[in-house]
Design an enzyme around this catalytic site. Structure first.
Site, PDB file in Angstrom:
ATOM      1  N   THR A   1       0.845  -1.189   0.000  1.00  0.00           N
ATOM      2  CA  THR A   1       0.000   0.000   0.000  1.00  0.00           C
ATOM      3  C   THR A   1       0.884   1.243   0.000  1.00  0.00           C
ATOM      4  OG1 THR A   1      -0.177  -0.042   2.418  1.00  0.00           O
ATOM      5  CG2 THR A   1      -1.883  -1.196   1.163  1.00  0.00           C
TER       6      THR A   1
ATOM      7  N   GLY B   1      -0.381   4.604   0.328  1.00  0.00           N
ATOM      8  CA  GLY B   1      -1.083   5.781   0.801  1.00  0.00           C
ATOM      9  C   GLY B   1      -1.834   6.490  -0.311  1.00  0.00           C
TER      10      GLY B   1
ATOM     11  N   ASP C   1      -6.515  -0.521   7.557  1.00  0.00           N
ATOM     12  CA  ASP C   1      -7.396  -1.596   7.989  1.00  0.00           C
ATOM     13  C   ASP C   1      -8.630  -1.692   7.088  1.00  0.00           C
ATOM     14  OD1 ASP C   1      -5.684  -2.127  10.094  1.00  0.00           O
ATOM     15  OD2 ASP C   1      -6.754  -0.807  11.470  1.00  0.00           O
TER      16      ASP C   1
END
Length: 312
Positions: free
Chosen positions: A221, A223, A253
């Protein structure tokens, strides 16, 4: 419905908004403290449940008021409390969260009962797993418990999704064993660099490198820049959704919960990652972790604006 089984942490989040994040030694005046249910495991379980997955959650709370609050919040979300272990004489996990006006945060976690979630608490886990299930793990509980859960999943033919966060420092040797039991590894940039042990910003190559540690697929990931994933078919970059972020707490999450729910629902990994990007973006548009987690309707509305993924 698709089955997602989460083994992980449950906390009470104590959050405060501030004009800027304090530097060492600085005192900053903030707004009123907000108490909300949280914890990576709890957040990911709620995220998957809100997106329609049949979700079960194995966790530990203390025998204090916070534990009762967490239990009540999970029940209200439709998560059966059957697999919540109450540890006598121990405090429920607490996360202290400070969020600035740009939505950036700092988080300190006191694990409390989460550190007492042992393999013995997973006696009922094998009966909840099957070939169509996805087991979701994170690292706010003991690594030995994660490994025991992953082995149960392997025996049942279920897929294992590991969100390797927060990554211990130093990374323990047991991590190598756990990674060999993982089907999908999810890490952020910093975690990916530490696990791989190489300095690079070629995220596609890094995701491919992490696959050699055992996982069939790796998702990194990035952001506000989206995500990249690598599997046997190659690497693919996924653009982020432009949103007005107010709080990044819980975005990762939300991504993981959506990813797990999508995989359990039979979606391909590229499609599941795209849904994860959408869910992660939506989670930044509201304050708090669990209060900001999107529903399937929220996700579908935002997904209408998604550009096609590009090959990395």
């Amino acid at each position: 419905m698709s089955r997602v089984v989460v083994v992980g942490s449950a906390n009470l989040d104590l959050g405060v908004a501030v004009p800027h994040l304090p530097v060492p030694g600085e005192t900053v005046l903030g707004d009123d403290v907000a108490a909300r249910p949280g914890g990576k495991g709890s957040n990911q379980a709620v995220a998957a449940r809100r997106l329609g997955a049949d979700t079960l959650f194995f966790a530990a709370v203390g025998d204090d008021r916070f534990g009762a609050d967490v239990r009540a919040a999970l029940t209200a979300e439709g998560l059966p409390p059957d697999h919540l272990t109450t540890v006598a004489g121990v405090a429920t996990g607490v996360a202290l969260i400070v969020v600035d006006t740009d939505g950036e945060n700092t988080i300190v976690v006191a694990p409390g009962a989460n550190a007492r979630l042992t393999a013995d608490a997973l006696a009922a886990l094998p009966a909840t797993l099957g070939p169509d299930a996805v087991l979701v793990l994170q690292l706010e509980i003991p690594l030995a418990t994660c490994l025991a859960a992953a082995r149960h999943a392997r025996d049942a033919g279920a897929r294992v999704l590991l969100n390797a966060a927060p990554l211990p420092d130093p990374v323990p040797p047991t991590m190598a064993t756990l990674l060999r039991h993982v089907d999908v590894l999810v890490v952020n940039e910093g975690e990916a660099l530490r696990l791989a042990g190489v300095p690079t910003t070629d995220w596609a190559a890094l995701a491919a490198r992490l696959r050699t540690r055992g996982p069939a697929a790796c998702v990194i990931t990035l952001g506000e820049r989206g995500a990249v994933h690598a599997d046997a078919a190659g690497a693919t970059a996924h653009p982020a959704f432009p949103v007005d972020a107010v709080d990044t707490t819980g975005a990762g999450d939300s991504f993981v919960g959506a990813l797990a729910a999508s995989l359990a629902d039979g979606q391909s990994l590229p499609e599941a990652v795209r849904r994860g990007c959408a869910a992660g973006a939506l989670a930044t548009t509201r304050m708090g972790a669990q209060p900001a987690l999107p529903t399937r309707a929220d996700l579908d509305r935002l997904r209408a604006t998604l550009p096609e993924a590009s090959h990395a």
